[in-house]
Design an enzyme around this catalytic site. Structure first.
Site, PDB file in Angstrom:
ATOM      1  N   ASN A  96       8.824   0.822   8.110  1.00  0.00           N
ATOM      2  CA  ASN A  96       8.679  -0.553   8.145  1.00  0.00           C
ATOM      3  C   ASN A  96       8.237  -1.011   6.799  1.00  0.00           C
ATOM      4  OD1 ASN A  96       7.399  -2.757   8.071  1.00  0.00           O
ATOM      5  ND2 ASN A  96       4.983  -1.503   9.222  1.00  0.00           N
ATOM      6  N   LYS A 105       7.130  -2.928   5.381  1.00  0.00           N
ATOM      7  CA  LYS A 105       5.870  -4.011   4.927  1.00  0.00           C
ATOM      8  C   LYS A 105       6.757  -4.840   3.993  1.00  0.00           C
ATOM      9  CE  LYS A 105       3.083  -0.573   6.027  1.00  0.00           C
ATOM     10  NZ  LYS A 105       1.920   0.346   6.365  1.00  0.00           N
ATOM     11  N   HIS A 115       0.978  -4.509  14.488  1.00  0.00           N
ATOM     12  CA  HIS A 115       0.835  -3.634  13.007  1.00  0.00           C
ATOM     13  C   HIS A 115      -0.848  -3.270  12.925  1.00  0.00           C
ATOM     14  CE1 HIS A 115       0.498  -1.681   9.071  1.00  0.00           C
ATOM     15  NE2 HIS A 115       1.825  -0.640   9.483  1.00  0.00           N
ATOM     16  N   GLU A 171      -1.840  -3.887   9.778  1.00  0.00           N
ATOM     17  CA  GLU A 171      -2.459  -4.865   8.963  1.00  0.00           C
ATOM     18  C   GLU A 171      -2.353  -6.051   9.761  1.00  0.00           C
ATOM     19  OE1 GLU A 171       0.631  -3.093   7.082  1.00  0.00           O
ATOM     20  OE2 GLU A 171      -0.326  -1.120   6.471  1.00  0.00           O
ATOM     21  N   GLU A 197      -0.623   4.555  15.669  1.00  0.00           N
ATOM     22  CA  GLU A 197      -0.402   4.970  13.832  1.00  0.00           C
ATOM     23  C   GLU A 197      -2.477   4.312  13.589  1.00  0.00           C
ATOM     24  OE1 GLU A 197       2.618   3.437  11.685  1.00  0.00           O
ATOM     25  OE2 GLU A 197       1.691   1.540  12.212  1.00  0.00           O
ATOM     26  N   GLY A 220      -1.172   4.873   4.897  1.00  0.00           N
ATOM     27  CA  GLY A 220      -1.348   4.605   3.284  1.00  0.00           C
ATOM     28  C   GLY A 220      -2.396   5.062   2.461  1.00  0.00           C
ATOM     29  N   SER A 225       1.538   7.678   6.811  1.00  0.00           N
ATOM     30  CA  SER A 225       1.366   8.459   5.713  1.00  0.00           C
ATOM     31  C   SER A 225       1.961   9.281   6.364  1.00  0.00           C
ATOM     32  CB  SER A 225      -0.341   9.143   5.679  1.00  0.00           C
ATOM     33  OG  SER A 225      -0.850   8.711   4.824  1.00  0.00           O
ATOM     34  N   GLY A 273       5.717   3.938   6.374  1.00  0.00           N
ATOM     35  CA  GLY A 273       5.999   2.451   5.693  1.00  0.00           C
ATOM     36  C   GLY A 273       6.379   3.011   4.376  1.00  0.00           C
ATOM     37  N   GLY A 274       5.193   3.329   3.605  1.00  0.00           N
ATOM     38  CA  GLY A 274       6.022   4.028   2.547  1.00  0.00           C
ATOM     39  C   GLY A 274       7.249   5.213   2.159  1.00  0.00           C
TER      40      GLY A 274
HETATM   41  P1  13P Z   1       2.458   4.142   5.750  1.00  0.00           P
HETATM   42  O1  13P Z   1       3.334   5.205   6.043  1.00  0.00           O
HETATM   43  O2  13P Z   1       2.810   3.933   3.769  1.00  0.00           O
HETATM   44  O3  13P Z   1       0.831   4.996   5.256  1.00  0.00           O
HETATM   45  O4  13P Z   1       2.371   3.300   6.635  1.00  0.00           O
HETATM   46  C1  13P Z   1       2.092   3.920   8.046  1.00  0.00           C
HETATM   47  C2  13P Z   1       2.493   2.416   8.092  1.00  0.00           C
HETATM   48  O5  13P Z   1       2.063   1.653   8.829  1.00  0.00           O
HETATM   49  C3  13P Z   1       3.864   2.013   8.947  1.00  0.00           C
HETATM   50  O6  13P Z   1       3.724   1.243   9.951  1.00  0.00           O
END
Ligand code: 13P
Length: 260
Positions: free
Chosen positions: A19, A21, A106, A108, A178, A184, A223, A244-245
């Site tokens: 993802n 983002k 999600h 966010e 999640e 994050g 994470s 994500g990251g």
């Molecule tokens: P991180 O891997 O950056 O913690 O993000 C997780 C996420 O929200 C994936 O959708």
């Protein structure tokens, strides 16, 4: 394998989902895909999913065309097919741009943009209408966790998200657990804790869709990086990872895509 409108898609597990983002615009997305494909040979023992920003969807879809082991999804949709919804895209538009699945709910979207369970249900139904698979995300906040509400929160989000579907026997569904406090932050759920929540989700899925529940991938996210991916993926009931990251840079994503 192409998604067939109306028919369940298969997702060889593990499902490793990136993802991005709000990272990797069209030009960067193209460079990412070119570099990724140079190193990542097709394999049928896993599914790679990329959720780019909507503007980068066509570049990613064009880049991976012909690679049935790699799916492209959109990070968000509106539930209407078209209309006066400035800034939004519909499931049909995402499909036409090359998406075969949609991320719904999600954290966010829920916590930064105020998305409710009711909105998530409409989005899942819109994905079903358009013949797209969808990945419904559930997860508790730190406050909810500390209040002992984790189980009721995730089960409530699951039940609500699936409440507007027309035909549970054909819908193409994946789940992602999640925990909001893990996204994050560098904090992970312990593999055993993730397993326990995944088992709970699977049991609820069984109540809702019956035997098909066993085939529905349940991913863990929060994470995840190339240092912890292996141990999380080895946990019982963890069928994949939503990253994500650590999915934004090609070198890191290549390492995760190759685990185990
Ligand atoms: P991180 O891997 O950056 O913690 O993000 C997780 C996420 O929200 C994936 O959708």
């Amino acid at each position: 394998m192409a998604d067939r409108p109306g028919g369940p898609a298969t997702f060889p597990r593990p499902v490793l989902a990136a993802n991005w983002k709000m990272n990797n615009g069209p030009a960067q997305a193209k460079s990412f895909v070119d570099a990724f494909l140079q190193e990542y040979a097709a394999r049928n023992d896993r599914t790679i999913v990329v959720f780019p920003p909507a503007l980068s969807l066509p570049a990613v879809a064009a880049g991976v065309r012909g690679r049935t082991d790699i799916r492209v999804g959109t990070q968000n949709i509106h539930w209407a097919q078209k209309g006066a919804f400035t800034g939004e895209i519909s499931a049909e538009m995402a499909r036409d741009a090359g998406a075969s699945l949609v991320l719904v709910g999600h954290s966010e979207r829920r916590h930064v943009f105020g998305e409710t369970d009711d909105m998530c249900a409409k989005k899942c139904a819109a994905a079903e209408r358009a013949g797209l698979a969808f990945m419904l995300c559930v997860g508790e906040t730190l406050e909810q966790r500390e209040a002992g509400a984790t189980e009721s929160v995730v089960l409530g989000q699951l039940e609500a998200g699936l409440s507007g579907l027309r035909d549970l026997s054909t819908v193409n569904l994946l789940l992602a657990y999640e925990p909001v406090w893990a996204i994050g932050t560098g904090l992970n759920a312990k593999p055993g804790d993730a397993s326990a929540i995944h088992a709970l989700l699977r049991s609820k899925l069984h109540d809702i869709v019956g035997e098909r529940a066993a085939a529905i991938p349940i991913l863990y996210g929060g994470s995840v990086n190339d240092g912890n991916a292996r141990v999380l993926l080895a946990a019982p009931e963890v069928d994949g990872l939503l990253v994500g990251g650590a999915s934004v840079e090609v070198a890191s994503w290549l390492r995760i895509s190759g685990v185990p």
